[in-house]
Design an enzyme around this catalytic site. Structure first.
Site, PDB file in Angstrom:
ATOM      1  N   HIS A  18       0.844  -1.208   0.000  1.00 34.68           N
ATOM      2  CA  HIS A  18       0.000   0.000   0.000  1.00 34.68           C
ATOM      3  C   HIS A  18       0.873   1.250   0.000  1.00 34.68           C
ATOM      4  O   HIS A  18       0.614   2.209  -0.735  1.00 34.68           O
ATOM      5  CB  HIS A  18      -0.876   0.064   1.261  1.00 34.68           C
ATOM      6  CG  HIS A  18      -1.909  -1.013   1.387  1.00 34.68           C
ATOM      7  ND1 HIS A  18      -2.048  -1.764   2.534  1.00 34.68           N
ATOM      8  CD2 HIS A  18      -2.868  -1.443   0.532  1.00 34.68           C
ATOM      9  CE1 HIS A  18      -3.055  -2.610   2.379  1.00 34.68           C
ATOM     10  NE2 HIS A  18      -3.573  -2.442   1.167  1.00 34.68           N
ATOM     11  N   LYS A  42     -18.145  -5.698   8.101  1.00 35.85           N
ATOM     12  CA  LYS A  42     -16.948  -6.540   8.211  1.00 35.85           C
ATOM     13  C   LYS A  42     -16.370  -6.447   9.610  1.00 35.85           C
ATOM     14  O   LYS A  42     -16.553  -5.445  10.294  1.00 35.85           O
ATOM     15  CB  LYS A  42     -15.886  -6.073   7.200  1.00 35.85           C
ATOM     16  CG  LYS A  42     -15.969  -6.773   5.855  1.00 35.85           C
ATOM     17  CD  LYS A  42     -14.692  -6.515   5.078  1.00 35.85           C
ATOM     18  CE  LYS A  42     -14.776  -7.075   3.668  1.00 35.85           C
ATOM     19  NZ  LYS A  42     -13.596  -6.683   2.876  1.00 35.85           N
ATOM     20  N   ARG A  91      -2.114  -5.731  -8.447  1.00 32.04           N
ATOM     21  CA  ARG A  91      -1.021  -6.698  -8.242  1.00 32.04           C
ATOM     22  C   ARG A  91      -0.929  -7.702  -9.369  1.00 32.04           C
ATOM     23  O   ARG A  91       0.149  -8.060  -9.800  1.00 32.04           O
ATOM     24  CB  ARG A  91      -1.245  -7.465  -6.926  1.00 32.04           C
ATOM     25  CG  ARG A  91      -0.966  -6.664  -5.693  1.00 32.04           C
ATOM     26  CD  ARG A  91      -1.431  -7.373  -4.465  1.00 32.04           C
ATOM     27  NE  ARG A  91      -2.876  -7.560  -4.525  1.00 32.04           N
ATOM     28  CZ  ARG A  91      -3.635  -7.866  -3.500  1.00 32.04           C
ATOM     29  NH1 ARG A  91      -3.098  -8.085  -2.330  1.00 32.04           N
ATOM     30  NH2 ARG A  91      -4.937  -7.988  -3.636  1.00 32.04           N
ATOM     31  N   SER A 128      -2.923  -7.586   2.979  1.00 33.21           N
ATOM     32  CA  SER A 128      -3.197  -7.462   4.418  1.00 33.21           C
ATOM     33  C   SER A 128      -3.657  -8.805   4.985  1.00 33.21           C
ATOM     34  O   SER A 128      -3.274  -9.182   6.096  1.00 33.21           O
ATOM     35  CB  SER A 128      -4.288  -6.418   4.660  1.00 33.21           C
ATOM     36  OG  SER A 128      -3.874  -5.155   4.230  1.00 33.21           O
TER      37      SER A 128
HETATM   38  O1  PNS Z   1      -8.638  -2.459   0.249  1.00 32.77           O
HETATM   39  P1  PNS Z   1      -9.894  -2.917  -0.434  1.00 32.77           P
HETATM   40  O2  PNS Z   1     -10.719  -3.756   0.502  1.00 32.77           O
HETATM   41  O3  PNS Z   1      -9.629  -3.587  -1.751  1.00 32.77           O
HETATM   42  O4  PNS Z   1     -10.737  -1.590  -0.763  1.00 32.77           O
HETATM   43  C1  PNS Z   1     -12.018  -1.678  -1.320  1.00 32.77           C
HETATM   44  C2  PNS Z   1     -12.694  -0.311  -1.356  1.00 32.77           C
HETATM   45  C3  PNS Z   1     -12.673   0.354  -0.003  1.00 32.77           C
HETATM   46  C4  PNS Z   1     -11.980   0.574  -2.355  1.00 32.77           C
HETATM   47  C5  PNS Z   1     -14.155  -0.561  -1.831  1.00 32.77           C
HETATM   48  O5  PNS Z   1     -14.710  -1.575  -1.054  1.00 32.77           O
HETATM   49  C6  PNS Z   1     -15.048   0.666  -1.749  1.00 32.77           C
HETATM   50  O6  PNS Z   1     -14.856   1.616  -2.453  1.00 32.77           O
HETATM   51  N1  PNS Z   1     -16.031   0.625  -0.835  1.00 32.77           N
HETATM   52  C7  PNS Z   1     -16.926   1.744  -0.589  1.00 32.77           C
HETATM   53  C8  PNS Z   1     -18.377   1.411  -0.994  1.00 32.77           C
HETATM   54  C9  PNS Z   1     -18.611   1.729  -2.434  1.00 32.77           C
HETATM   55  O7  PNS Z   1     -18.412   2.829  -2.909  1.00 32.77           O
HETATM   56  N2  PNS Z   1     -19.074   0.694  -3.164  1.00 32.77           N
HETATM   57  C10 PNS Z   1     -19.319   0.790  -4.579  1.00 32.77           C
HETATM   58  C11 PNS Z   1     -18.024   0.582  -5.342  1.00 32.77           C
HETATM   59  S1  PNS Z   1     -18.320   0.355  -7.003  1.00 32.77           S
END
Ligand code: PNS
Length: 161
Positions: A18, A42, A91, A128
């Site tokens: 990150h 979560k 990745r 993570s």
């Molecule tokens: O580190 P991660 O878990 O891959 O991050 C995922 C994240 C936080 C980028 C994604 O879950 C997110 O944007 N969540 C917020 C809710 C949202 O906007 N959902 C619609 C996305 S299309």
């Protein structure tokens, strides 16, 4: 005025992978906002406040980076923070399918573009989840996360992590 990039994630906890993306993004944009998702559905290992603090400590040397949390839609957070683009690390091909869906949805519902940055190959195996698994079973995560994160993992999980 330069452009602001938003680097979103769960960051449970932040890893060197990150940080590599955040640091490289900070070199290309005037400002970077790191957005830590507070996801009530979560059960993270670290609370959102702990994740924010661990990140703040990790990016202390980067003057144009600020860290905050958000809940709800990412596009709303981007708008509230004045972010012009979302930047995400990729990745491997396996990341791509999910990430492209989110990028297209965010463009559709928020009119915001997502830029993908290839992960430095030295961190392409890192996540993570794997860091937590290794630490949980007493494995050493030195060099995979900043030292203060390693200590927080050991305190939370015990063992030699
Ligand atoms: O580190 P991660 O878990 O891959 O991050 C995922 C994240 C936080 C980028 C994604 O879950 C997110 O944007 N969540 C917020 C809710 C949202 O906007 N959902 C619609 C996305 S299309």
């Amino acid at each position: 005025m330069g452009l602001t990039a938003l680097c979103p994630g769960t960051f449970d906890p932040v890893t060197n992978g990150h940080l590599d993306i955040i640091e490289r993004t900070s070199r290309s944009f005037a400002a970077v906002v790191v957005g830590v998702l507070e996801n009530p559905s979560k059960q993270p290992l670290f609370s959102v406040q702990e994740r924010v603090e661990l990140l703040r400590e990790a990016v202390r040397g980067l003057d144009n980076v600020r860290v905050g949390s958000f809940h709800g839609l990412l596009v709303d957070h981007a708008r509230a923070q004045g972010a012009h683009v979302i930047v995400k690390g990729l990745r491997a091909v396996s990341d791509y399918e999910y990430e492209i869906q989110m990028a297209q949805m965010n463009l559709r519902i928020g009119g915001i573009e997502t830029l993908f940055m290839p992960t430095n190959p030295m961190w392409s195996f890192l996540s993570s989840s794997l860091v937590k698994e290794v630490a949980r079973f007493g494995g050493d995560v030195e060099g995979l996360v900043p030292d203060h994160v390693r200590k927080a993992l050991v305190e939370r999980l015990g063992g030699g992590g």
